[in-house]
Design an enzyme around this catalytic site. Structure first.
Site, PDB file in Angstrom:
ATOM      1  N   LYS A 174      -5.754   2.716  54.819  1.00  0.00           N
ATOM      2  CA  LYS A 174      -4.266   1.596  53.872  1.00  0.00           C
ATOM      3  C   LYS A 174      -2.981   2.409  53.066  1.00  0.00           C
ATOM      4  CE  LYS A 174      -6.752   3.494  49.734  1.00  0.00           C
ATOM      5  NZ  LYS A 174      -7.452   3.154  48.279  1.00  0.00           N
ATOM      6  N   ARG A 207     -13.218   0.778  37.796  1.00  0.00           N
ATOM      7  CA  ARG A 207     -12.072   0.722  38.280  1.00  0.00           C
ATOM      8  C   ARG A 207     -12.575  -1.045  39.071  1.00  0.00           C
ATOM      9  NH1 ARG A 207      -9.095   3.391  43.337  1.00  0.00           N
ATOM     10  NH2 ARG A 207     -11.040   2.990  44.038  1.00  0.00           N
ATOM     11  N   TYR A 243      18.732  24.454  41.528  1.00  0.00           N
ATOM     12  CA  TYR A 243      19.727  24.154  40.047  1.00  0.00           C
ATOM     13  C   TYR A 243      17.905  24.569  39.167  1.00  0.00           C
ATOM     14  CZ  TYR A 243      21.217  19.874  42.331  1.00  0.00           C
ATOM     15  OH  TYR A 243      22.282  19.417  43.522  1.00  0.00           O
ATOM     16  N   MET A 271      16.604  17.438  46.162  1.00  0.00           N
ATOM     17  CA  MET A 271      16.782  15.781  46.626  1.00  0.00           C
ATOM     18  C   MET A 271      16.794  16.216  48.397  1.00  0.00           C
ATOM     19  SD  MET A 271      19.165  12.719  46.730  1.00  0.00           S
ATOM     20  CE  MET A 271      18.413  12.195  44.425  1.00  0.00           C
TER      21      MET A 271
HETATM   22  C1  LIG Z   1     -13.081   1.798  48.389  1.00  0.00           C
HETATM   23  C2  LIG Z   1     -12.716   3.131  49.051  1.00  0.00           C
HETATM   24  N1  LIG Z   1     -13.494   3.621  50.239  1.00  0.00           N
HETATM   25  C3  LIG Z   1     -12.669   4.640  50.855  1.00  0.00           C
HETATM   26  C4  LIG Z   1     -11.388   5.511  50.364  1.00  0.00           C
HETATM   27  C5  LIG Z   1     -11.275   6.212  51.320  1.00  0.00           C
HETATM   28  O1  LIG Z   1     -11.295   7.605  50.641  1.00  0.00           O
HETATM   29  P1  LIG Z   1     -10.656   9.457  51.035  1.00  0.00           P
HETATM   30  O2  LIG Z   1     -10.092   9.158  51.532  1.00  0.00           O
HETATM   31  O3  LIG Z   1     -11.016  10.144  50.218  1.00  0.00           O
HETATM   32  O4  LIG Z   1     -11.719   9.125  52.273  1.00  0.00           O
HETATM   33  C6  LIG Z   1     -11.011   4.855  49.466  1.00  0.00           C
HETATM   34  C7  LIG Z   1      -9.481   5.310  49.505  1.00  0.00           C
HETATM   35  O5  LIG Z   1      -8.967   5.734  48.252  1.00  0.00           O
HETATM   36  C8  LIG Z   1     -10.974   3.650  48.136  1.00  0.00           C
HETATM   37  O6  LIG Z   1     -10.065   3.506  48.038  1.00  0.00           O
END
Ligand SMILES: Cc1ncc(COP(=O)(O)O)c(C=O)c1O
Length: 354
Positions: free
Chosen positions: A35, A131, A255, A303
């Site tokens: 992702k 969550r 800065y 930046m």
């Molecule tokens: C539901 C779920 N599984 C697995 C992972 C993978 O986690 P990691 O990158 O800590 O291995 C994530 C990442 O946020 C996740 O949300």
């Protein structure tokens, strides 16, 4: 638009890290988490590289999954947020996606569907992360309901740790117990472990593991560098020197005049800044590598530029020389610590536009 800052992606390191995942995962099947543009590493190229080497891929949302399908990725694809509405459920069916079901209304939508197409659904149970997920005491009922639906081809149970990166957290065992309690007597496949759990909670390794961070060569643990786990960084963030100047003792840099030289100092200006994803909160002393030599960032991150104290470098440096901000010479986790953030955020921000 091309800026001086650039990312190199080492796919060989990715393959190596996958072999490390396998070595820890007993005989579990692997869902590689790609992702957020594969944590900034380029979702499509990572998917192409991993497809065939893992048993499936996971993305956050339908939009990411759709893009992968359009580009020809045809392996098992889990959507961690599941569908957000009826139209997205339709897309799951059309694109053969495997949505996570974490709310009762999603199960209701599945129940209303009359499609002949069947899909695999991952039922997420909230064992303590609070969550996404169904309450533990509601899980058996929902499990039964989903299994009875003709649209559901296979049901897989999953949960997610809140503190797997903290080996001392008591919540890990509590979550493990809660999930194991649900699995007892069930013949469904199950999944618990992210990277930290794969590495430190072997009892959490069920039928499937879901590594993200470790695939990209980063340690999930603050007290254990990636190299100690046998992981190799996949992303290398680089730029080059665009100016070198001498400042007298007592002069301040950049800065807010955050850093003041205690002696006459040589300062290199590097063409990278928060506009490229380099963290603005990187403190004085954040390591930067120039010609294989590590030197400290000094002054605020701008930046498009940072300033580095090169006074103590033994080997000469020159305008145009390569600078590594993180990669095989500088651990991104160390930069994250100096910036009061986590490696996940740095990787995602830097690789947003890849
Ligand atoms: C539901 C779920 N599984 C697995 C992972 C993978 O986690 P990691 O990158 O800590 O291995 C994530 C990442 O946020 C996740 O949300």
């Amino acid at each position: 638009m091309k800026r001086s800052a650039r990312i190199d992606i080492n796919l060989e390191a990715l393959a190596h890290n996958l072999s490390v995942v396998r070595s820890y995962s007993q005989s579990a099947k692997i869902i590689a988490v790609i992702k957020a543009n594969a944590y900034g590493h380029g979702m499509l190229s990572v998917a192409r590289h991993l497809q065939g080497k893992v048993e499936g891929l996971a993305v956050a949302c339908i939009e990411e999954a759709k893009l992968l399908r359009e580009k020809g990725i045809d392996c098992r694809l889990v959507v961690l947020q599941g569908f957000h509405n009826e139209q997205q459920l339709q897309q799951c069916l059309v694109l053969n996606l495997e949505p996570v079901c974490h709310q009762h209304w999603q199960a209701d939508l599945l129940a209303q569907h009359t499609s002949a197409t069947r899909i695999t659904v991952w039922l997420k149970i909230d064992t303590g992360m609070n969550r996404l997920g169904i309450a533990v005491n509601e899980s058996a009922g929902l499990q039964k309901k989903l299994q009875s639906l003709s649209i559901v081809n296979e049901l897989i149970l999953m949960t997610h740790f809140a503190n797997a990166d903290d080996k001392t957290a008591t919540s890990n065992q509590l979550q493990l117990n809660a999930f194991n309690g649900l699995l007892g007597g069930s013949d469904l496949e199950a999944s618990m472990s992210n990277s930290a759990a794969i590495l430190s909670i072997p009892e959490s390794i069920k039928d499937w593991v879901r590594p993200g961070l470790m695939l990209y060569g980063v340690s999930p643990f603050l007290d254990q560098p990636a190299a100690d786990l046998g992981l190799r960084p996949v992303m290398i963030l680089k730029s080059h020197i665009i100016a070198i100047k001498t400042v007298a003792a007592g002069e301040s840099i950049g800065y807010g005049s955050r850093w003041t030289s205690q002696r006459e100092s040589q300062i290199a200006v590097v063409a990278i800044g928060y506009g490229d994803g380099y963290p603005r909160h990187a403190g004085n002393g954040t390591p930067v590598m120039i010609n294989d030599q590590v030197c400290p960032l000094v002054g605020r991150v701008s930046m498009d530029m940072i300033t580095v104290d090169v006074t103590d470098l033994e080997n000469p440096i020159a305008i145009g020389d390569d600078v590594q901000l993180w990669g095989d010479g500088i651990d991104v986790a160390e930069v994250a610590t100096h910036s009061s953030t986590i490696a996940y955020e740095l990787l995602c921000n830097t690789g947003k536009e890849q």
